[in-house]
Design an enzyme around this catalytic site. Structure first.
Site, PDB file in Angstrom:
ATOM      1  N   LYS A  26       0.699  -1.266  -0.475  1.00 46.43           N
ATOM      2  CA  LYS A  26       0.371   0.177   0.013  1.00 46.43           C
ATOM      3  C   LYS A  26       0.723   1.534   0.074  1.00 46.43           C
ATOM      4  CE  LYS A  26      -3.606   0.022   2.035  1.00 46.43           C
ATOM      5  NZ  LYS A  26      -4.990  -0.403   3.184  1.00 46.43           N
ATOM      6  N   ARG A  96      -3.119   2.920   8.451  1.00 50.18           N
ATOM      7  CA  ARG A  96      -3.538   1.816   7.840  1.00 50.18           C
ATOM      8  C   ARG A  96      -1.972   0.544   8.220  1.00 50.18           C
ATOM      9  NH1 ARG A  96      -8.178   2.735   4.194  1.00 50.18           N
ATOM     10  NH2 ARG A  96      -8.805   4.625   4.595  1.00 50.18           N
ATOM     11  N   GLY A 105      -7.193  -8.243   5.240  1.00 45.81           N
ATOM     12  CA  GLY A 105      -8.235  -7.789   6.170  1.00 45.81           C
ATOM     13  C   GLY A 105      -7.796  -9.497   7.492  1.00 45.81           C
ATOM     14  N   MET A 107      -4.810  -8.105   9.355  1.00 47.93           N
ATOM     15  CA  MET A 107      -4.410  -6.911   9.941  1.00 47.93           C
ATOM     16  C   MET A 107      -5.482  -5.766  10.309  1.00 47.93           C
ATOM     17  SD  MET A 107      -0.102  -6.942   9.091  1.00 47.93           S
ATOM     18  CE  MET A 107      -0.939  -6.687   7.941  1.00 47.93           C
ATOM     19  N   ARG A 363      -3.696  -1.479  -6.902  1.00 46.69           N
ATOM     20  CA  ARG A 363      -3.010  -2.529  -6.708  1.00 46.69           C
ATOM     21  C   ARG A 363      -3.094  -3.531  -7.427  1.00 46.69           C
ATOM     22  NH1 ARG A 363      -5.443  -4.754  -1.059  1.00 46.69           N
ATOM     23  NH2 ARG A 363      -7.892  -4.410  -1.823  1.00 46.69           N
ATOM     24  N   HIS A 481      -7.755 -44.710  -6.908  1.00 42.38           N
ATOM     25  CA  HIS A 481      -8.574 -44.804  -7.795  1.00 42.38           C
ATOM     26  C   HIS A 481      -9.038 -44.515  -8.236  1.00 42.38           C
ATOM     27  CE1 HIS A 481      -9.833 -48.145 -11.452  1.00 42.38           C
ATOM     28  NE2 HIS A 481     -11.317 -48.331 -10.396  1.00 42.38           N
ATOM     29  N   ARG A 587      -1.646 -47.442 -18.866  1.00 36.92           N
ATOM     30  CA  ARG A 587      -1.872 -48.513 -18.187  1.00 36.92           C
ATOM     31  C   ARG A 587      -2.594 -50.013 -18.191  1.00 36.92           C
ATOM     32  NH1 ARG A 587      -2.714 -43.474 -14.159  1.00 36.92           N
ATOM     33  NH2 ARG A 587      -1.011 -43.616 -12.671  1.00 36.92           N
ATOM     34  N   ARG A 646       3.538 -49.170 -20.167  1.00 33.63           N
ATOM     35  CA  ARG A 646       4.004 -49.890 -18.614  1.00 33.63           C
ATOM     36  C   ARG A 646       3.126 -51.771 -18.460  1.00 33.63           C
ATOM     37  NH1 ARG A 646       2.453 -47.619 -13.308  1.00 33.63           N
ATOM     38  NH2 ARG A 646       0.299 -48.932 -13.760  1.00 33.63           N
ATOM     39  N   GLU A 774      10.268 -46.108  -8.922  1.00 34.55           N
ATOM     40  CA  GLU A 774       8.900 -45.848  -7.769  1.00 34.55           C
ATOM     41  C   GLU A 774       9.866 -46.699  -6.694  1.00 34.55           C
ATOM     42  OE1 GLU A 774       5.361 -46.895  -9.378  1.00 34.55           O
ATOM     43  OE2 GLU A 774       6.328 -48.461 -10.819  1.00 34.55           O
ATOM     44  N   SER A 793      11.255 -43.483 -15.466  1.00 35.68           N
ATOM     45  CA  SER A 793      10.058 -42.087 -15.830  1.00 35.68           C
ATOM     46  C   SER A 793       9.081 -42.525 -13.311  1.00 35.68           C
ATOM     47  CB  SER A 793       8.664 -43.030 -16.122  1.00 35.68           C
ATOM     48  OG  SER A 793       7.750 -41.883 -15.584  1.00 35.68           O
ATOM     49  N   THR A 796       6.046 -41.428  -8.937  1.00 34.77           N
ATOM     50  CA  THR A 796       5.499 -40.886  -7.258  1.00 34.77           C
ATOM     51  C   THR A 796       4.448 -41.009  -6.682  1.00 34.77           C
ATOM     52  OG1 THR A 796       4.831 -38.686  -8.725  1.00 34.77           O
ATOM     53  CG2 THR A 796       6.954 -38.408  -7.654  1.00 34.77           C
ATOM     54  N   ASN A 797       3.276 -42.029  -7.354  1.00 31.61           N
ATOM     55  CA  ASN A 797       2.881 -42.062  -6.454  1.00 31.61           C
ATOM     56  C   ASN A 797       3.316 -43.347  -5.541  1.00 31.61           C
ATOM     57  OD1 ASN A 797       0.707 -40.764  -7.418  1.00 31.61           O
ATOM     58  ND2 ASN A 797       0.122 -42.507  -8.641  1.00 31.61           N
ATOM     59  N   ASP A 798       3.457 -44.610  -6.170  1.00 34.42           N
ATOM     60  CA  ASP A 798       4.396 -45.257  -5.412  1.00 34.42           C
ATOM     61  C   ASP A 798       5.372 -44.117  -4.317  1.00 34.42           C
ATOM     62  OD1 ASP A 798       3.363 -47.872  -5.621  1.00 34.42           O
ATOM     63  OD2 ASP A 798       3.006 -47.546  -7.214  1.00 34.42           O
ATOM     64  N   CYS A 860       5.591 -40.192 -14.176  1.00 32.77           N
ATOM     65  CA  CYS A 860       4.044 -39.919 -14.745  1.00 32.77           C
ATOM     66  C   CYS A 860       3.281 -40.409 -13.179  1.00 32.77           C
ATOM     67  CB  CYS A 860       4.456 -41.117 -15.524  1.00 32.77           C
ATOM     68  SG  CYS A 860       4.318 -42.859 -14.067  1.00 32.77           S
ATOM     69  N   TYR A 880      10.329 -34.533 -19.317  1.00 26.98           N
ATOM     70  CA  TYR A 880       8.830 -34.244 -19.380  1.00 26.98           C
ATOM     71  C   TYR A 880       8.037 -34.461 -18.338  1.00 26.98           C
ATOM     72  CZ  TYR A 880       8.591 -39.509 -19.909  1.00 26.98           C
ATOM     73  OH  TYR A 880       8.681 -41.275 -19.994  1.00 26.98           O
TER      74      TYR A 880
HETATM   75  C1  PEP Z   1       3.537 -44.331 -10.036  1.00 27.59           C
HETATM   76  O1  PEP Z   1       3.259 -45.190  -8.818  1.00 27.59           O
HETATM   77  O2  PEP Z   1       3.094 -43.429  -9.663  1.00 27.59           O
HETATM   78  C2  PEP Z   1       2.879 -44.575 -11.269  1.00 27.59           C
HETATM   79  C3  PEP Z   1       2.141 -43.894 -11.960  1.00 27.59           C
HETATM   80  O3  PEP Z   1       1.898 -45.593 -11.374  1.00 27.59           O
HETATM   81  P1  PEP Z   1       0.870 -46.189 -10.174  1.00 27.59           P
HETATM   82  O4  PEP Z   1      -0.039 -45.027  -9.549  1.00 27.59           O
HETATM   83  O5  PEP Z   1       0.118 -47.133 -11.614  1.00 27.59           O
HETATM   84  O6  PEP Z   1       1.063 -46.842  -9.438  1.00 27.59           O
HETATM   85 MG    MG Z   2       2.937 -47.062  -9.411  1.00 23.92          MG
END
Ligand code: PEP
Ligand code: MG
Length: 924
Positions: A26, A96, A105, A107, A363, A481, A587, A646, A774, A793, A796-798, A860, A880
């Site tokens: 401000k 102010r 809002g 402060m 602003r 899922h 998959r 895969r 993974e 690849s 990152t879920n597992d 992935c 990627y």
């Molecule tokens: C993962 O594990 O990140 C992955 C892409 O495989 P899935 O989710 O099928 O286990």
């Molecule tokens: Mg997996």
């Protein structure tokens, strides 16, 4: 001596826009407007450094600051032609807050400072408006006692016992006894009575009197604004937004101007373009004879600012353009100037005091996704901004709004949330609730819109999920899922709404004691994870003509590849349509649920329940043509873009039928008893299936299962090549933890490759062999893994599941608690945990490339479409990201922004600081 006080106004201005860190947003913008010659009530900003020094100094103002304030106040008095505390011609001021980034809002502010018994009579005389003076005084007493005497003193009253609430009760009682509806009905004697009752109450509750001294009020106001940086609200907001405590707030002390001094006075709030649509028209609201808070608080219906933006609801109300044409013209010129100067849409506040216009704030304005897109493209055309700036103008998340129908925010505002869950699939949906997948299909066939509600979903629900408008589950996380499938389809979905108890047998659910039965209507906001009762209005996110042009700009800035996770030709087509440059994860198991999958699923089940190699091979032979045709159809859609197939990943027992007719049918086909089918199914049961017989382990135990898939991939590619269609398969081995697993599978790959080439009389098929990374051990041994893999690849879920030791399907029970208690900042299944799992990823990339310099690396896991994760992937050198088709545009934008930000960062060290001379010239 440290400079703590920076003046602004038409005569002397010390600060400028790029001094936000020291002066707050401000203060910096008030200084900048002054430099631009825009009328701003004179004032001064006390720096954020002063705030920090006060805290360091046990709440005492640092040495030299008070003298600087006195001096700056003199300058304000000179400019405004009034004197602070003068009985005949008193100047009133406001204090102010203003931090370097906006904390709306959070402060405190105190207005009308300087009103006391010494100044009141003179002000009444000067304005001839006793009501205005006592109304202002009443507001000062309320704000001051609340902000300075209570909050800043660290008093924490019980709910409803705060001084503000107690004073408001006195006013409510008076209004009630007099039969008033609005504050505006209060007479002068009412207001006088209130002021005297207020001061009595303050003494009684807080133990000290409201200061009837203008200087005490001034120092109290300044100190309290600084202290509000450490107020509960502000501290909590900083935690959420990740704003460091060390920033501090500035205090802006500014001459008061009044929009409520009669019919030639007014106040308003406006935007230089429409913040909802982006339309390039000056847009705003104003009220004659009013104070700023009256416009925003909705006490009176505000008037439209001009004729061009009048709507049905306010057509009958007077515009500022008509009511005060000269002042409107001046305001219009100022808003044009400001937008041009800042090269962005501005949100401005103004006050007209007896025919004179003052700007109180400017602003960068907040805007919807549609508006952000339209403005970026318009401003580029107008040459107000360049391409990288246009690309930075949209938050990646805002693209969601453009790609999905959404719940009308106006309808949401008035609706009560009945449950909250994880926002798994964006957009909105409403419909009749059903509790079984088959019911969803049935209802949909009859032309009804449905929401499928399940405790959790499993592969057998897929047809119902496809048929439903939206999906709601009581359990599950972002990678469960239901979430995966819904996102892939761009379907609205909320998972893990723990307050919901589903009874699918009696077809009902209960939420906080209320029961909802089949056919009742719910609305889901999948972007926020909110569930509402009834049917809320939806807004159609029709395709904006600017979208495609904007995405072209995005791709020109982007250096990180973007692929999609897709496993059907239809999803592949959607992905291409959204700009995917390949498929990063197909998959294979998804082939067995979804449309027309009954036959292949049956054959897969036969294969799973086979007890001999012979039985299994015979089932695999029958399965082969289905798998091949699916693979071929997807590669055909992708026309030579890479497709990462895969090999079969999930634990096999997921596919075992649980209901009797299906078990019977299978028994017959295998020539065995139903009991034997059940027994074989039970043998496949695992205590911990996520760490059980899945991924590459299946291919190690049953090489023939890998062989069938690999053969299908090569033959599909070969057939396409023969049909003169390009094919670029990549074979990916899942859940590996050791290079020897890759070696074993590679042998099968290489043998089948040779056989297929010979069979089809081809010179070659371009293909790659790679692995998912993974499991933490795979990261630790990535240099070894890269000896055999051409690409990695990151799954990152597992990787998150195994890195944290959190079951990805069971996080609903404990993760919300972790987030509430701030043990974790964010759900690591939604955004990469850069601090922990991020290290594993970086290690994987570095070690992998130490073996193979040109190793291609992607991601992935579900985080691959989340903007912060995309930026992280770019930073650690991935080639990627791959995400669900509907997230592809979001990932493209995040990737482009990462390049632009990266370029800015890498330029920073070489950029010279402007010389003092240049800065001074700029100031002028
Ligand atoms: C993962 O594990 O990140 C992955 C892409 O495989 P899935 O989710 O099928 O286990
Ligand atoms: Mg997996």
């Amino acid at each position: 001596m440290t400079k703590y006080v920076y003046s602004f106004g038409s005569k002397k201005t010390d600060g400028r826009a790029d001094m936000k860190n020291l002066l707050g947003g401000k203060g910096a913008n008030l200084a900048e407007m002054s430099l631009l010659g825009i009328p701003v009530p004179a004032g001064f900003t006390i720096t954020t450094d002063c705030c920090n020094d006060c805290f360091f100094n046990k709440s005492r103002f640092p040495q030299g600051m008070e003298e600087q304030v006195q001096k700056a106040l003199k300058a304000v008095e000179n400019e405004m032609g009034m004197k602070y505390g003068d009985p005949d011609n008193c100047l009133l001021i406001s204090c102010r807050s203003g931090a370097r980034s906006s904390m709306p809002g959070m402060m405190e502010t105190v207005l009308n400072i300087g009103l006391c018994s010494r100044t009141i009579p003179g002000l009444i005389k000067r304005t001839g408006n006793e009501r205005f003076v006592y109304d202002s005084y009443r507001r000062l007493i309320t704000m001051y006692s609340d902000v300075v005497m209570e909050k800043a003193e660290g008093i924490e009253p019980q709910e409803g016992k705060g001084i503000r609430a107690q004073l408001e009760r006195i006013m409510d009682e008076l209004k009630k006894s007099k039969g008033y509806k609005n504050d505006t009905e209060l007479t002068v004697s009412d207001l006088k009575y209130l002021c005297s009752e207020y001061t009595k109450k303050i003494k009684q509750v807080l133990g000290s009197p409201f200061p009837d001294d203008h200087m005490k009020q001034l120092w109290g106001g300044i100190g309290a604004v600084f202290k509000s940086w450490n107020g509960k609200k502000a501290a909590a907001y900083r935690r959420i937004e990740g704003i460091p405590d060390s920033w501090g707030t500035a205090t802006n002390v500014q001459a008061m101007v009044f929009g409520n001094m009669g019919e030639t006075s007014a106040t308003g709030v406006a935007f230089t373009r429409n913040p909802a649509t982006g339309e390039n028209k000056f847009y705003g609201e104003w009220l004659p004879n009013a104070q700023g808070e009256d416009v925003v608080a909705g006490i009176r219906t505000p008037n439209p600012i001009n004729e061009a933006t009048k709507m049905e609801q306010n057509r009958h109300l007077p515009s500022l353009e008509k009511a005060m044409p000269k002042l409107y013209k001046q305001l219009h010129e100022i808003e044009r100037k400001l937008e041009k100067h800042y090269s962005d849409m501005q949100d401005i506040e103004f006050t007209i005091q007896e025919g004179k216009l003052y700007m109180l704030q400017t602003r960068v304005g907040k805007r919807t996704g549609t508006a952000a897109l339209n403005m970026a493209m318009d401003m580029l055309k107008e040459k107000l901004i360049n391409e990288p700036a246009a690309v930075m103008r949209l938050k990646p998340e805002q693209l969601d709004e453009l790609l999905h129908p959404i719940v009308d925010p106006a309808a949401e505002k008035n609706a009560a949330i009945i449950a909250r869950g994880l926002p798994a699939g964006p957009g909105g949906a409403n419909g009749h609730i059903v509790f079984k997948a088959e019911d969803a299909v049935e209802w949909e066939k009859k032309g009804k819109k449905v929401i499928l509600v399940r405790e959790e979903t499993n592969p057998e629900d897929v047809a119902g999920m496809r048929a439903a408008e939206g999906i709601l589950t009581a359990r599950g996380g972002m990678t469960s899922h239901a979430a995966l499938v819904a996102r892939g389809w761009g379907k609205c979905c909320i998972v893990g709404a723990g307050a919901i108890h589903v009874d699918s047998i009696s077809k009902k659910m209960t939420v906080n004691g209320k029961t909802y039965r089949e056919g009742d209507v719910l609305t889901l906001n999948g972007t926020k994870g909110y569930v509402y009762e009834g049917r809320l209005n939806m807004i159609d996110a029709t395709e904006n003509v600017n979208f495609k042009a904007f995405m072209k700009l995005v791709d020109r800035q982007r250096r990180l590849g973007v692929r999609a996770n897709a496993d059907t030709p239809a999803d592949a087509a959607t992905a291409r349509n959204f700009g995917a440059e390949g498929i990063g994860l197909f998959r294979t198991e998804h082939m067995f649920y979804g449309e027309n999958s009954e036959k292949p699923l049956f054959l897969l089940r036969q294969m799973i329940l086979s007890s001999t190699l012979e039985e299994r091979k015979s089932a695999l032979d029958k399965l082969f043509p289905h798998v091949k045709s699916n693979i071929k159809a997807t590669m055909k859609v992708m026309q030579g873009l890479p497709v990462t197939f895969r090999l079969l990943d999930p634990p096999l027992h997921e596919f075992i039928p649980q209901d009797e007719p299906q078990q019977k049918e299978l028994a017959e086909s295998l020539g065995i008893d139903v009991k034997e089918v059940v027994r074989r199914g039970e043998l496949l049961h695992e205590v911990n299936p996520m760490m059980g017989h899945r991924g590459v382990r299946l291919g190690i135990t049953y090489p023939e299962v890998s062989e069938m898939q690999i053969r299908a991939i090569f033959e599909a590619a070969a057939e396409l090549i023969k049909e003169k269609i390009k094919a670029m398969p990549e074979i990916m081995i899942p859940v590996t933890c050791d290079v020897n697993e890759i070696k074993v599978q590679k042998k099968i790959i290489e043998r089948n490759y040779k056989e297929v080439i010979t069979k089809f009389n081809l010179k070659k098929i371009d293909y790659l062999t790679g692995t998912m990374i993974e499991i933490p051990r795979a990261c630790l041994l990535a240099d070894k893994m890269a000896e055999e893999a051409q690409f990695f690849s990151f799954g990152t879920n597992d990787l998150t599941q195994m890195g944290f030791g959190f079951s990805r399907d069971d996080i609903g029970a404990f993760l919300p608690g972790y987030l509430d208690k701030k043990i974790l900042k964010a759900d690591p299944f939604q955004t990469i945990d850069q601090e922990g799992i991020g290290q594993l990823i970086e290690m994987g990339v570095t070690k992998g490339r130490s073996t193979k310099k040109d190793l291609k690396v992607g991601i992935c896991g579900e985080q691959g479409g989340e903007p912060a994760s995309v930026k992280f992937c770019f930073k650690v050198g991935l080639n990627y990201v791959s995400c669900s088709p509907y997230r592809v545009p979001i990932a493209r934008l995040a990737a482009a922004q990462a390049s632009i930000e990266g370029a800015a960062v890498s330029k920073k060290p070489v950029k010279k600081a402007p010389s003092k001379k240049k800065a001074a010239a700029k100031k002028k």
